[in-house]
Design a protein around this motif. Structure first.
Motif, PDB file in Angstrom:
ATOM      1  N   ASP A  81       0.835  -1.191   0.000  1.00 10.90           N
ATOM      2  CA  ASP A  81       0.000   0.000   0.000  1.00 10.90           C
ATOM      3  C   ASP A  81       0.876   1.250   0.000  1.00 10.90           C
ATOM      4  O   ASP A  81       0.680   2.166  -0.804  1.00 10.90           O
ATOM      5  CB  ASP A  81      -0.917  -0.015   1.226  1.00 10.90           C
ATOM      6  CG  ASP A  81      -1.847   1.189   1.280  1.00 10.90           C
ATOM      7  OD1 ASP A  81      -2.550   1.438   0.280  1.00 10.90           O
ATOM      8  OD2 ASP A  81      -1.876   1.874   2.320  1.00 10.90           O
ATOM      9  N   ARG A  82       1.861   1.288   0.874  1.00 10.62           N
ATOM     10  CA  ARG A  82       2.767   2.434   0.929  1.00 10.62           C
ATOM     11  C   ARG A  82       3.599   2.546  -0.351  1.00 10.62           C
ATOM     12  O   ARG A  82       3.859   3.646  -0.851  1.00 10.62           O
ATOM     13  CB  ARG A  82       3.673   2.311   2.164  1.00 10.62           C
ATOM     14  CG  ARG A  82       2.970   2.776   3.425  1.00 10.62           C
ATOM     15  CD  ARG A  82       3.236   1.924   4.627  1.00 10.62           C
ATOM     16  NE  ARG A  82       4.630   1.884   5.060  1.00 10.62           N
ATOM     17  CZ  ARG A  82       5.068   1.088   6.040  1.00 10.62           C
ATOM     18  NH1 ARG A  82       4.218   0.292   6.675  1.00 10.62           N
ATOM     19  NH2 ARG A  82       6.324   1.089   6.393  1.00 10.62           N
ATOM     20  N   THR A  84       2.776   1.591  -3.457  1.00  8.97           N
ATOM     21  CA  THR A  84       2.000   2.117  -4.579  1.00  8.97           C
ATOM     22  C   THR A  84       1.743   3.616  -4.422  1.00  8.97           C
ATOM     23  O   THR A  84       1.778   4.356  -5.412  1.00  8.97           O
ATOM     24  CB  THR A  84       0.656   1.364  -4.730  1.00  8.97           C
ATOM     25  OG1 THR A  84      -0.083   1.426  -3.509  1.00  8.97           O
ATOM     26  CG2 THR A  84       0.894  -0.098  -5.089  1.00  8.97           C
ATOM     27  N   ILE A  85       1.518   4.074  -3.211  1.00  9.05           N
ATOM     28  CA  ILE A  85       1.298   5.508  -2.996  1.00  9.05           C
ATOM     29  C   ILE A  85       2.566   6.295  -3.301  1.00  9.05           C
ATOM     30  O   ILE A  85       2.517   7.372  -3.920  1.00  9.05           O
ATOM     31  CB  ILE A  85       0.821   5.768  -1.555  1.00  9.05           C
ATOM     32  CG1 ILE A  85      -0.592   5.203  -1.354  1.00  9.05           C
ATOM     33  CG2 ILE A  85       0.836   7.272  -1.233  1.00  9.05           C
ATOM     34  CD1 ILE A  85      -1.080   5.208   0.072  1.00  9.05           C
ATOM     35  N   LEU A 152      -4.913  -2.626  -6.158  1.00  8.69           N
ATOM     36  CA  LEU A 152      -4.422  -1.710  -5.123  1.00  8.69           C
ATOM     37  C   LEU A 152      -3.753  -0.495  -5.750  1.00  8.69           C
ATOM     38  O   LEU A 152      -3.976   0.648  -5.318  1.00  8.69           O
ATOM     39  CB  LEU A 152      -3.446  -2.436  -4.192  1.00  8.69           C
ATOM     40  CG  LEU A 152      -2.896  -1.597  -3.037  1.00  8.69           C
ATOM     41  CD1 LEU A 152      -4.012  -1.069  -2.148  1.00  8.69           C
ATOM     42  CD2 LEU A 152      -1.906  -2.417  -2.204  1.00  8.69           C
ATOM     43  N   ASN A 156      -5.581   3.276  -5.376  1.00 14.06           N
ATOM     44  CA  ASN A 156      -4.827   4.354  -4.734  1.00 14.06           C
ATOM     45  C   ASN A 156      -4.636   5.523  -5.698  1.00 14.06           C
ATOM     46  O   ASN A 156      -4.650   6.692  -5.284  1.00 14.06           O
ATOM     47  CB  ASN A 156      -3.482   3.840  -4.230  1.00 14.06           C
ATOM     48  CG  ASN A 156      -3.582   3.265  -2.826  1.00 14.06           C
ATOM     49  OD1 ASN A 156      -4.459   3.649  -2.056  1.00 14.06           O
ATOM     50  ND2 ASN A 156      -2.699   2.347  -2.481  1.00 14.06           N
ATOM     51  N   LEU A 159      -8.008   7.371  -5.787  1.00 13.02           N
ATOM     52  CA  LEU A 159      -8.169   8.133  -4.538  1.00 13.02           C
ATOM     53  C   LEU A 159      -7.263   9.361  -4.534  1.00 13.02           C
ATOM     54  O   LEU A 159      -7.675  10.455  -4.122  1.00 13.02           O
ATOM     55  CB  LEU A 159      -7.863   7.234  -3.339  1.00 13.02           C
ATOM     56  CG  LEU A 159      -8.932   6.198  -2.987  1.00 13.02           C
ATOM     57  CD1 LEU A 159      -8.380   5.164  -2.012  1.00 13.02           C
ATOM     58  CD2 LEU A 159     -10.173   6.872  -2.386  1.00 13.02           C
ATOM     59  N   TRP A 160      -6.033   9.190  -4.995  1.00 14.74           N
ATOM     60  CA  TRP A 160      -5.082  10.307  -5.057  1.00 14.74           C
ATOM     61  C   TRP A 160      -5.605  11.415  -5.964  1.00 14.74           C
ATOM     62  O   TRP A 160      -5.630  12.589  -5.587  1.00 14.74           O
ATOM     63  CB  TRP A 160      -3.734   9.797  -5.565  1.00 14.74           C
ATOM     64  CG  TRP A 160      -2.665  10.834  -5.689  1.00 14.74           C
ATOM     65  CD1 TRP A 160      -2.535  11.771  -6.691  1.00 14.74           C
ATOM     66  CD2 TRP A 160      -1.566  11.063  -4.797  1.00 14.74           C
ATOM     67  NE1 TRP A 160      -1.422  12.556  -6.478  1.00 14.74           N
ATOM     68  CE2 TRP A 160      -0.811  12.134  -5.327  1.00 14.74           C
ATOM     69  CE3 TRP A 160      -1.143  10.443  -3.617  1.00 14.74           C
ATOM     70  CZ2 TRP A 160       0.339  12.606  -4.712  1.00 14.74           C
ATOM     71  CZ3 TRP A 160       0.004  10.925  -3.007  1.00 14.74           C
ATOM     72  CH2 TRP A 160       0.734  11.993  -3.532  1.00 14.74           C
ATOM     73  N   ASN A 190     -11.962   3.796   0.247  1.00 11.89           N
ATOM     74  CA  ASN A 190     -11.029   3.306   1.259  1.00 11.89           C
ATOM     75  C   ASN A 190     -11.354   1.884   1.717  1.00 11.89           C
ATOM     76  O   ASN A 190     -10.446   1.134   2.076  1.00 11.89           O
ATOM     77  CB  ASN A 190     -10.986   4.264   2.448  1.00 11.89           C
ATOM     78  CG  ASN A 190     -10.049   5.426   2.208  1.00 11.89           C
ATOM     79  OD1 ASN A 190      -8.853   5.244   2.018  1.00 11.89           O
ATOM     80  ND2 ASN A 190     -10.594   6.628   2.177  1.00 11.89           N
ATOM     81  N   ARG A 193      -9.870  -0.157  -1.017  1.00 14.71           N
ATOM     82  CA  ARG A 193      -8.421  -0.163  -0.817  1.00 14.71           C
ATOM     83  C   ARG A 193      -8.021  -1.178   0.260  1.00 14.71           C
ATOM     84  O   ARG A 193      -7.080  -1.959   0.081  1.00 14.71           O
ATOM     85  CB  ARG A 193      -7.975   1.235  -0.424  1.00 14.71           C
ATOM     86  CG  ARG A 193      -6.533   1.354   0.016  1.00 14.71           C
ATOM     87  CD  ARG A 193      -6.315   2.717   0.641  1.00 14.71           C
ATOM     88  NE  ARG A 193      -4.993   2.856   1.222  1.00 14.71           N
ATOM     89  CZ  ARG A 193      -4.677   3.779   2.115  1.00 14.71           C
ATOM     90  NH1 ARG A 193      -5.600   4.643   2.522  1.00 14.71           N
ATOM     91  NH2 ARG A 193      -3.465   3.842   2.616  1.00 14.71           N
ATOM     92  N   ASN A 194      -8.736  -1.172   1.381  1.00 17.20           N
ATOM     93  CA  ASN A 194      -8.419  -2.114   2.458  1.00 17.20           C
ATOM     94  C   ASN A 194      -8.580  -3.559   2.005  1.00 17.20           C
ATOM     95  O   ASN A 194      -7.803  -4.440   2.394  1.00 17.20           O
ATOM     96  CB  ASN A 194      -9.320  -1.855   3.665  1.00 17.20           C
ATOM     97  CG  ASN A 194      -8.968  -0.575   4.389  1.00 17.20           C
ATOM     98  OD1 ASN A 194      -7.871  -0.047   4.228  1.00 17.20           O
ATOM     99  ND2 ASN A 194      -9.898  -0.053   5.166  1.00 17.20           N
ATOM    100  N   ILE A 197      -5.572  -4.462  -0.038  1.00 20.88           N
ATOM    101  CA  ILE A 197      -4.415  -4.679   0.842  1.00 20.88           C
ATOM    102  C   ILE A 197      -4.439  -6.109   1.384  1.00 20.88           C
ATOM    103  O   ILE A 197      -3.425  -6.813   1.382  1.00 20.88           O
ATOM    104  CB  ILE A 197      -4.413  -3.661   2.003  1.00 20.88           C
ATOM    105  CG1 ILE A 197      -4.097  -2.255   1.488  1.00 20.88           C
ATOM    106  CG2 ILE A 197      -3.400  -4.058   3.081  1.00 20.88           C
ATOM    107  CD1 ILE A 197      -4.265  -1.157   2.528  1.00 20.88           C
TER     108      ILE A 197
END
Length: 207
Positions: A81-82, A84-85, A152, A156, A159-160, A190, A193-194, A197
């Motif tokens: 998750d981190r 991909t962001i 994922l 993301n 959402l971004w 979200n 997204r969860n 994940i």
């Protein structure tokens, strides 16, 4: 190909994907992300998953878990998750109107590569990560790791892109209906997204 090179390959894949998508260089309202970007992501999903699969199949990858007693939340799902962001942030800094190539380079060297190394050392997680109390259902259906990663990465991204406009607008001046649309989307987005994940965590160890 080892795990490290595989994750670098995923980063390169993500950069190519973003270059191919209709991502606006200036922030756009929510209906752009949901009405144009999201449908395009869904339209090319099958062919993009084939590209991700090729990264694994061409090198006959198999990733057994490590034995890290300190694993905690540093599982593949949470780290991915981190990861991909960070990839989205890097691309934005390199391509959007207010470019900052030096900041993008520093994020890549100091954060993205650090996350990649953490993923190399990750072990299977044991705690439930998708545990929010809610009656909202994401209805995510995933068959394999590649589909989980694509899901994922792209949720993301949506959402971004959806929230960027909120950073340049005075939220208090937005019409109530538009604010309700944002709240409804972020709540659902979200949860989706969860779920991705969780699927990333579950399916990665089946590679």
């Amino acid at each position: 190909m080892n795990k490290f090179n595989y994750f670098v390959g995923l980063a390169n894949y993500a950069d190519a994907l973003f270059n191919s998508l209709p991502i606006e260089l200036e922030p756009k309202p929510l209906n752009y992300s949901l009405g144009i970007l999201k449908p395009r992501i869904e339209q090319i999903k099958d062919s993009e998953i084939d590209k991700i699969t090729y990264l694994r199949d061409d090198n006959k990858l198999a990733f057994p878990g490590n034995s890290n007693d300190w694993q905690g939340l540093n599982s593949i799902g949470m780290l991915m998750d981190r990861f991909t962001i960070l990839l989205i942030r890097e691309w934005s800094l390199k391509n959007k109107t207010n470019k900052n190539l030096e900041k993008a380079r520093k994020i890549h060297e100091e954060q993205t590569m650090d996350i990649i190394q953490a993923m190399v050392n990750a072990a299977p997680g044991s705690s439930a990560m998708n545990s929010k109390i809610t009656n909202i259902k994401g209805d995510v259906l995933v068959k394999n790791w590649e589909e989980a990663f694509y899901g994922l990465l792209t949720i993301n991204l949506i959402l971004w892109e959806s929230q960027e406009v909120l950073y340049i607008k005075d939220i208090a001046s937005l019409p109530c209906e538009e604010l309700r649309d944002y709240i409804a989307w972020f709540s659902k987005g979200n949860i989706i997204r969860n779920e991705y994940i969780q699927f990333c965590e579950e399916f990665f160890w089946t590679i």
